[in-house]
Design a protein around this motif. Structure first.
Motif, mmCIF file in Angstrom:
data_model
loop_
_atom_site.group_PDB
_atom_site.id
_atom_site.type_symbol
_atom_site.label_atom_id
_atom_site.label_comp_id
_atom_site.label_asym_id
_atom_site.label_seq_id
_atom_site.Cartn_x
_atom_site.Cartn_y
_atom_site.Cartn_z
ATOM 1 N N VAL A 118 -49.240 44.027 11.734
ATOM 2 C CA VAL A 118 -48.235 44.491 12.694
ATOM 3 C C VAL A 118 -47.391 43.321 13.185
ATOM 4 C CG1 VAL A 118 -47.903 45.397 15.036
ATOM 5 C CG2 VAL A 118 -49.460 46.552 13.469
ATOM 6 N N GLU A 123 -43.170 43.409 14.473
ATOM 7 C CA GLU A 123 -43.402 44.331 15.584
ATOM 8 C C GLU A 123 -44.292 43.651 16.630
ATOM 9 O OE1 GLU A 123 -42.166 47.459 16.010
ATOM 10 O OE2 GLU A 123 -40.964 47.117 14.222
ATOM 11 N N ALA A 127 -49.226 48.819 21.119
ATOM 12 C CA ALA A 127 -49.670 50.206 21.112
ATOM 13 C C ALA A 127 -50.995 50.466 21.827
ATOM 14 C CB ALA A 127 -49.758 50.726 19.676
ATOM 15 N N ILE A 167 -39.733 50.922 25.194
ATOM 16 C CA ILE A 167 -40.444 49.836 24.520
ATOM 17 C C ILE A 167 -41.544 49.307 25.430
ATOM 18 C CG2 ILE A 167 -40.260 47.429 23.750
ATOM 19 C CD1 ILE A 167 -37.473 48.084 22.696
ATOM 20 N N SER A 172 -43.386 53.298 19.845
ATOM 21 C CA SER A 172 -42.857 52.751 18.603
ATOM 22 C C SER A 172 -41.427 53.254 18.403
ATOM 23 C CB SER A 172 -43.714 53.205 17.418
ATOM 24 O OG SER A 172 -43.601 54.613 17.254
ATOM 25 N N ASN A 173 -40.727 52.713 17.407
ATOM 26 C CA ASN A 173 -39.373 53.190 17.121
ATOM 27 C C ASN A 173 -39.357 54.678 16.807
ATOM 28 O OD1 ASN A 173 -38.263 50.696 17.522
ATOM 29 N ND2 ASN A 173 -38.091 50.174 15.358
ATOM 30 N N GLU A 175 -41.482 56.943 17.793
ATOM 31 C CA GLU A 175 -41.763 57.719 19.001
ATOM 32 C C GLU A 175 -40.557 57.746 19.938
ATOM 33 O OE1 GLU A 175 -46.594 56.961 19.377
ATOM 34 O OE2 GLU A 175 -45.183 55.475 20.152
ATOM 35 N N GLU A 184 -34.211 57.280 13.789
ATOM 36 C CA GLU A 184 -34.995 56.060 13.960
ATOM 37 C C GLU A 184 -34.163 54.821 13.620
ATOM 38 O OE1 GLU A 184 -39.221 54.034 12.480
ATOM 39 O OE2 GLU A 184 -38.749 56.125 11.975
ATOM 40 N N LYS A 188 -33.579 51.338 15.818
ATOM 41 C CA LYS A 188 -33.724 49.967 15.322
ATOM 42 C C LYS A 188 -32.492 49.140 15.667
ATOM 43 C CE LYS A 188 -36.816 51.057 11.458
ATOM 44 N NZ LYS A 188 -36.978 51.054 9.981
ATOM 45 N N ARG A 203 -40.284 42.436 20.508
ATOM 46 C CA ARG A 203 -40.528 43.586 21.378
ATOM 47 C C ARG A 203 -41.488 43.258 22.518
ATOM 48 N NH1 ARG A 203 -39.361 48.649 18.459
ATOM 49 N NH2 ARG A 203 -40.848 49.748 19.797
#
Length: 219
Positions: A118, A123, A127, A167, A172-173, A175, A184, A188, A203
């Motif tokens: 990840v 990213e 999460a 964020i 996530s993107n 979500e 999406e 981004k 992020r």
């Protein structure tokens, strides 16, 4: 592509254990180890790893200072903080210093490998609920919102501010796109513009910024 990892911890058993677990993964290679923050900085310069697994509490130079120096010197190296404590004030400081996330040392082999992947992909490791809880908890310890923070927020569009808040909430993107009912790919683009406008690394720093600017209420 193979993800190159440097493991930094003053305990030999931890380094060896993580090395065995990660080298068993077909897409991950442990390229080096370091026993303290000062050696970590030297090894990052020499080996150019993609991800640095960084312990916080070490002799000579702690992981917090090492993270700050590594991030300042090498924009490509991603730091993934390792800690024994799920609520460690130094972890929050490391996130502010530029770390891309954190993992508990008792993470499973799968969690460890997934965490490395990840972070290597660019990213943030935000999460897990414990990460959001930690950021929320220790943002309370941060100083009052800086004037610069509020000024920078004013440079964002309403949509970008909305995306920044989501964020910080750990979405996530995909979500965020579902929540806002937009593509999406558009999310981004928004994320990229947010990072550029705020002068942030990734992020994780965006999430910390949102808390410190009081766009998100801790808790």
């Amino acid at each position: 592509m193979t993800i190159r990892v440097l493991i930094v911890d003053d305990q030999m058993m931890v380094r060896e254990g993580f090395s065995v677990l990660l080298n068993a993964m077909p897409d991950i290679e442990v390229v080096g180890e370091a026993v303290d923050g000062r050696e970590a900085i030297t090894q990052v310069a020499a080996l150019r790893p993609d991800v640095v697994l960084m312990d916080i509490r070490m002799p000579v130079l702690n992981g917090l200072e090492a993270t700050r120096e590594i991030v300042a010197a090498d924009a490509d190296a991603k730091v993934l903080v390792l800690t024994t404590f799920d609520l460690d004030e130094y972890v929050y400081q490391a996130l502010r210093a530029g770390a891309s996330g954190f993992l508990l040392k008792d993470a499973s082999a799968r969690q460890l490998a997934d965490g490395v992947r990840v972070v290597a992909s660019g990213e943030a490791l935000l999460a897990p609920s414990v990460t959001k809880r930690l950021i929320a908890e220790f943002s309370k310890l941060a100083e009052s919102p800086r004037v610069g923070d509020r000024t920078q927020v004013g440079e964002l569009t309403d949509r970008e501010t909305e995306v920044l808040i989501l964020i910080a909430q750990g979405l996530s993107n995909a979500e965020i796109a579902e929540r806002l009912v937009i593509a999406e790919s558009t999310i981004k683009t928004h994320v990229s513009r947010i990072l550029v406008k705020l002068g942030l690394r990734d992020r994780t720093q965006a999430a910390v910024f949102a808390y410190e600017a009081r766009l998100v209420t801790p808790g």
